[in-house]
Design a protein around this motif. Structure first.
Motif, mmCIF file in Angstrom:
data_model
loop_
_atom_site.group_PDB
_atom_site.id
_atom_site.type_symbol
_atom_site.label_atom_id
_atom_site.label_comp_id
_atom_site.label_asym_id
_atom_site.label_seq_id
_atom_site.Cartn_x
_atom_site.Cartn_y
_atom_site.Cartn_z
ATOM 1 N N ALA A 18 5.953 -4.859 -15.798
ATOM 2 C CA ALA A 18 4.552 -5.046 -15.425
ATOM 3 C C ALA A 18 3.880 -6.051 -16.355
ATOM 4 C CB ALA A 18 3.811 -3.712 -15.477
ATOM 5 N N ASP A 19 2.886 -6.767 -15.824
ATOM 6 C CA ASP A 19 2.221 -7.828 -16.576
ATOM 7 C C ASP A 19 0.727 -7.788 -16.226
ATOM 8 O OD1 ASP A 19 1.085 -10.298 -17.305
ATOM 9 O OD2 ASP A 19 2.990 -11.356 -17.071
ATOM 10 N N ASP A 20 -0.081 -7.313 -17.183
ATOM 11 C CA ASP A 20 -1.518 -7.148 -16.930
ATOM 12 C C ASP A 20 -2.209 -8.474 -16.581
ATOM 13 O OD1 ASP A 20 -0.760 -4.656 -18.260
ATOM 14 O OD2 ASP A 20 -2.909 -4.279 -18.398
ATOM 15 N N ALA A 21 -1.898 -9.515 -17.338
ATOM 16 C CA ALA A 21 -2.578 -10.798 -17.106
ATOM 17 C C ALA A 21 -2.215 -11.339 -15.721
ATOM 18 C CB ALA A 21 -2.192 -11.794 -18.188
ATOM 19 N N ALA A 22 -0.956 -11.210 -15.350
ATOM 20 C CA ALA A 22 -0.530 -11.662 -14.020
ATOM 21 C C ALA A 22 -1.199 -10.827 -12.935
ATOM 22 C CB ALA A 22 0.990 -11.566 -13.896
ATOM 23 N N CYS A 23 -1.348 -9.523 -13.200
ATOM 24 C CA CYS A 23 -1.995 -8.633 -12.228
ATOM 25 C C CYS A 23 -3.431 -9.091 -11.987
ATOM 26 C CB CYS A 23 -1.951 -7.191 -12.742
ATOM 27 S SG CYS A 23 -2.627 -5.986 -11.587
ATOM 28 N N ALA A 24 -4.155 -9.389 -13.051
ATOM 29 C CA ALA A 24 -5.543 -9.845 -12.914
ATOM 30 C C ALA A 24 -5.598 -11.143 -12.113
ATOM 31 C CB ALA A 24 -6.169 -10.032 -14.299
ATOM 32 N N ARG A 25 -4.712 -12.089 -12.438
ATOM 33 C CA ARG A 25 -4.695 -13.369 -11.697
ATOM 34 C C ARG A 25 -4.391 -13.135 -10.217
ATOM 35 N NH1 ARG A 25 -1.983 -15.232 -16.315
ATOM 36 N NH2 ARG A 25 0.047 -14.992 -15.320
ATOM 37 N N SER A 26 -3.465 -12.228 -9.942
ATOM 38 C CA SER A 26 -3.072 -11.975 -8.543
ATOM 39 C C SER A 26 -4.210 -11.324 -7.760
ATOM 40 C CB SER A 26 -1.835 -11.073 -8.508
ATOM 41 O OG SER A 26 -0.721 -11.722 -9.076
ATOM 42 N N ILE A 27 -4.907 -10.387 -8.395
ATOM 43 C CA ILE A 27 -6.035 -9.739 -7.707
ATOM 44 C C ILE A 27 -7.127 -10.765 -7.434
ATOM 45 C CG2 ILE A 27 -7.848 -7.988 -7.901
ATOM 46 C CD1 ILE A 27 -5.848 -6.300 -9.559
ATOM 47 N N ARG A 28 -7.335 -11.684 -8.396
ATOM 48 C CA ARG A 28 -8.344 -12.729 -8.203
ATOM 49 C C ARG A 28 -7.936 -13.642 -7.038
ATOM 50 N NH1 ARG A 28 -11.909 -13.069 -12.072
ATOM 51 N NH2 ARG A 28 -10.478 -12.444 -13.711
ATOM 52 N N ALA A 29 -6.671 -13.972 -6.973
ATOM 53 C CA ALA A 29 -6.194 -14.833 -5.878
ATOM 54 C C ALA A 29 -6.365 -14.126 -4.531
ATOM 55 C CB ALA A 29 -4.726 -15.199 -6.104
ATOM 56 N N LEU A 30 -6.106 -12.840 -4.506
ATOM 57 C CA LEU A 30 -6.293 -12.083 -3.264
ATOM 58 C C LEU A 30 -7.779 -12.024 -2.903
ATOM 59 C CD1 LEU A 30 -5.070 -10.380 -0.998
ATOM 60 C CD2 LEU A 30 -5.240 -8.372 -2.494
ATOM 61 N N ALA A 31 -8.628 -11.796 -3.917
ATOM 62 C CA ALA A 31 -10.075 -11.711 -3.664
ATOM 63 C C ALA A 31 -10.609 -13.012 -3.086
ATOM 64 C CB ALA A 31 -10.806 -11.346 -4.959
ATOM 65 N N GLU A 32 -10.022 -14.143 -3.514
ATOM 66 C CA GLU A 32 -10.480 -15.445 -3.010
ATOM 67 C C GLU A 32 -10.221 -15.602 -1.513
ATOM 68 O OE1 GLU A 32 -8.708 -18.319 -5.615
ATOM 69 O OE2 GLU A 32 -10.095 -17.825 -7.265
ATOM 70 N N LEU A 33 -9.297 -14.842 -0.982
ATOM 71 C CA LEU A 33 -9.040 -14.875 0.467
ATOM 72 C C LEU A 33 -10.018 -13.983 1.242
ATOM 73 C CD1 LEU A 33 -5.117 -14.876 0.617
ATOM 74 C CD2 LEU A 33 -6.706 -16.806 0.690
ATOM 75 N N GLU A 34 -10.870 -13.272 0.511
ATOM 76 C CA GLU A 34 -11.954 -12.469 1.091
ATOM 77 C C GLU A 34 -11.490 -11.499 2.173
ATOM 78 O OE1 GLU A 34 -14.984 -15.262 2.235
ATOM 79 O OE2 GLU A 34 -15.598 -15.576 0.152
ATOM 80 N N PRO A 35 -10.533 -10.628 1.853
ATOM 81 C CA PRO A 35 -10.133 -9.631 2.849
ATOM 82 C C PRO A 35 -11.246 -8.605 3.082
ATOM 83 C CG PRO A 35 -9.102 -9.147 0.734
ATOM 84 C CD PRO A 35 -9.821 -10.459 0.578
ATOM 85 N N ASP A 36 -11.310 -8.084 4.303
ATOM 86 C CA ASP A 36 -12.219 -6.984 4.627
ATOM 87 C C ASP A 36 -11.533 -5.633 4.397
ATOM 88 O OD1 ASP A 36 -14.288 -8.735 5.933
ATOM 89 O OD2 ASP A 36 -12.592 -9.128 7.270
ATOM 90 N N VAL A 37 -10.266 -5.604 4.764
ATOM 91 C CA VAL A 37 -9.495 -4.358 4.806
ATOM 92 C C VAL A 37 -8.404 -4.432 3.737
ATOM 93 C CG1 VAL A 37 -7.899 -3.001 6.240
ATOM 94 C CG2 VAL A 37 -9.957 -4.014 7.257
ATOM 95 N N LEU A 38 -8.277 -3.364 2.953
ATOM 96 C CA LEU A 38 -7.267 -3.308 1.897
ATOM 97 C C LEU A 38 -6.291 -2.179 2.220
ATOM 98 C CD1 LEU A 38 -6.928 -4.890 -0.804
ATOM 99 C CD2 LEU A 38 -7.952 -2.908 -1.926
ATOM 100 N N LEU A 39 -5.027 -2.550 2.404
ATOM 101 C CA LEU A 39 -4.014 -1.578 2.808
ATOM 102 C C LEU A 39 -2.945 -1.494 1.716
ATOM 103 C CD1 LEU A 39 -3.798 -2.792 6.504
ATOM 104 C CD2 LEU A 39 -5.036 -0.795 5.634
ATOM 105 N N PRO A 40 -3.161 -0.627 0.728
ATOM 106 C CA PRO A 40 -2.245 -0.534 -0.406
ATOM 107 C C PRO A 40 -0.993 0.281 -0.069
ATOM 108 C CG PRO A 40 -4.378 0.539 -0.841
ATOM 109 C CD PRO A 40 -4.280 0.287 0.621
ATOM 110 N N GLY A 41 -0.099 0.347 -1.046
ATOM 111 C CA GLY A 41 1.162 1.057 -0.857
ATOM 112 C C GLY A 41 1.073 2.552 -1.082
ATOM 113 N N HIS A 42 -0.043 3.015 -1.628
ATOM 114 C CA HIS A 42 -0.250 4.450 -1.873
ATOM 115 C C HIS A 42 -1.762 4.718 -1.851
ATOM 116 C CE1 HIS A 42 3.926 4.767 -3.353
ATOM 117 N NE2 HIS A 42 3.695 3.621 -3.984
ATOM 118 N N GLY A 43 -2.128 5.986 -1.740
ATOM 119 C CA GLY A 43 -3.529 6.368 -1.866
ATOM 120 C C GLY A 43 -4.348 6.040 -0.628
ATOM 121 N N GLU A 44 -5.673 5.965 -0.852
ATOM 122 C CA GLU A 44 -6.569 5.711 0.276
ATOM 123 C C GLU A 44 -6.394 4.301 0.822
ATOM 124 O OE1 GLU A 44 -7.634 6.661 -2.928
ATOM 125 O OE2 GLU A 44 -9.679 7.434 -2.716
ATOM 126 N N VAL A 45 -6.807 4.141 2.082
ATOM 127 C CA VAL A 45 -6.922 2.809 2.659
ATOM 128 C C VAL A 45 -8.415 2.467 2.688
ATOM 129 C CG1 VAL A 45 -4.825 2.979 4.032
ATOM 130 C CG2 VAL A 45 -6.982 3.732 5.015
#
Ligand code: ZN
Length: 256
Positions: free
Chosen positions: A203-230
């Motif tokens: 696991a890599d915290d800095a990479a995780c932050a960059r990846s979440i930022r890149a995903l946020a830039e695509l402005e998704p409405d719906v988030l469908l993770p691999g576990h937990g709530e949708v």
């Protein structure tokens, strides 16, 4: 009323084109307790599955689809988001049962084809009791090595985003469907900005932050993770919660 344990539970329909057809104890307990969320995406002429569960009860995915009137035979692709056993372990059995191709992140295709329990972290996780002592990872042929960019399944265009952090090979899929933009973000980030980074050697915290930022830039409405709530709307707020923690120098709270 059917006898307990014999009823056919339908999949969970999230939208016109997206159903949850597998889920374990970190979710909705639809299939095996060790399964990640398995999503079915209706691509028009065919169906795509996102992730495959751990493989201890792969027949449940087909049962759940049939219970909701979905045709398991329409599944043409199983897209694996990263090489963790709870996401890839069911791929071989499901691909064989459904006659589907397996698409996997290019960097971990060889690991998946070997059923490598060390490289996937399964051997170590099993030692820690995360998986049952008798659980084994099935090797699975990879038909397509997925690279970041665009891909097409049926009539649907997929954006394949490299999202390292939770795992180095991690991919997210973003798709415009049912009038919204949906992100299949697997274990990158979860509802309310939770993450799973602790206890994972790669696991890599800095990479995780960059990846979440890149995903946020695509402005998704719906988030469908691999576990937990949708998250069926305002996905950006959940991504922002995680980013606020990273920006403050803190790791966001863990899902588990
Ligand atoms: Zn994972």
């Amino acid at each position: 009323m059917s006898r307990r344990g014999t009823s056919i539970v339908p999949s969970l329909r999230l939208s016109r084109s997206i159903c949850l057809v597998g889920s374990g104890r970190l979710g909705f307990e639809l299939s095996d307790p060790y399964d990640c969320h398995v999503y079915a995406l209706d691509c028009g002429s065919s169906t795509l599955l996102v992730d495959a569960g751990c493989g201890r009860a792969p027949e449940r995915v087909a049962e759940l689809m049939a219970g909701d009137g979905l045709d398991p035979g329409a599944v043409e692709q199983i897209v694996l988001t990263h090489a963790h056993a709870d996401h890839i372990g069911g791929a071989e059995a499901l691909a064989r049962k459904l006659g589907a191709e397996v698409w996997a992140p290019a960097p971990s295709a060889a690991t998946i084809e070997r059923g490598d329990e060390v490289a996937t972290g399964l051997a170590e996780a099993r030692e820690r009791g995360v998986y049952p002592a008798d659980y084994r990872l099935a090797a699975c042929r990879v038909d397509r090595r997925l690279e970041p960019g665009r891909a097409k399944a049926g009539g649907v265009a997929l954006t394949v985003l490299a999202t390292p952090g939770h795992a180095p090979d991690h991919l997210a899929l973003v798709v415009d469907v049912d009038g919204v933009r949906a992100a299949f973000c697997a274990d990158l980030v979860f509802a309310r900005g939770r993450v799973v980074l602790a206890g994972l050697a790669a696991a890599d915290d800095a990479a995780c932050a960059r990846s979440i930022r890149a995903l946020a830039e695509l402005e998704p409405d719906v988030l469908l993770p691999g576990h937990g709530e949708v998250v069926m709307q305002r996905a950006g707020e959940h991504l922002a919660t995680a980013l606020q923690a990273f920006d403050a120098g803190r790791r966001p709270p863990s899902l588990i």
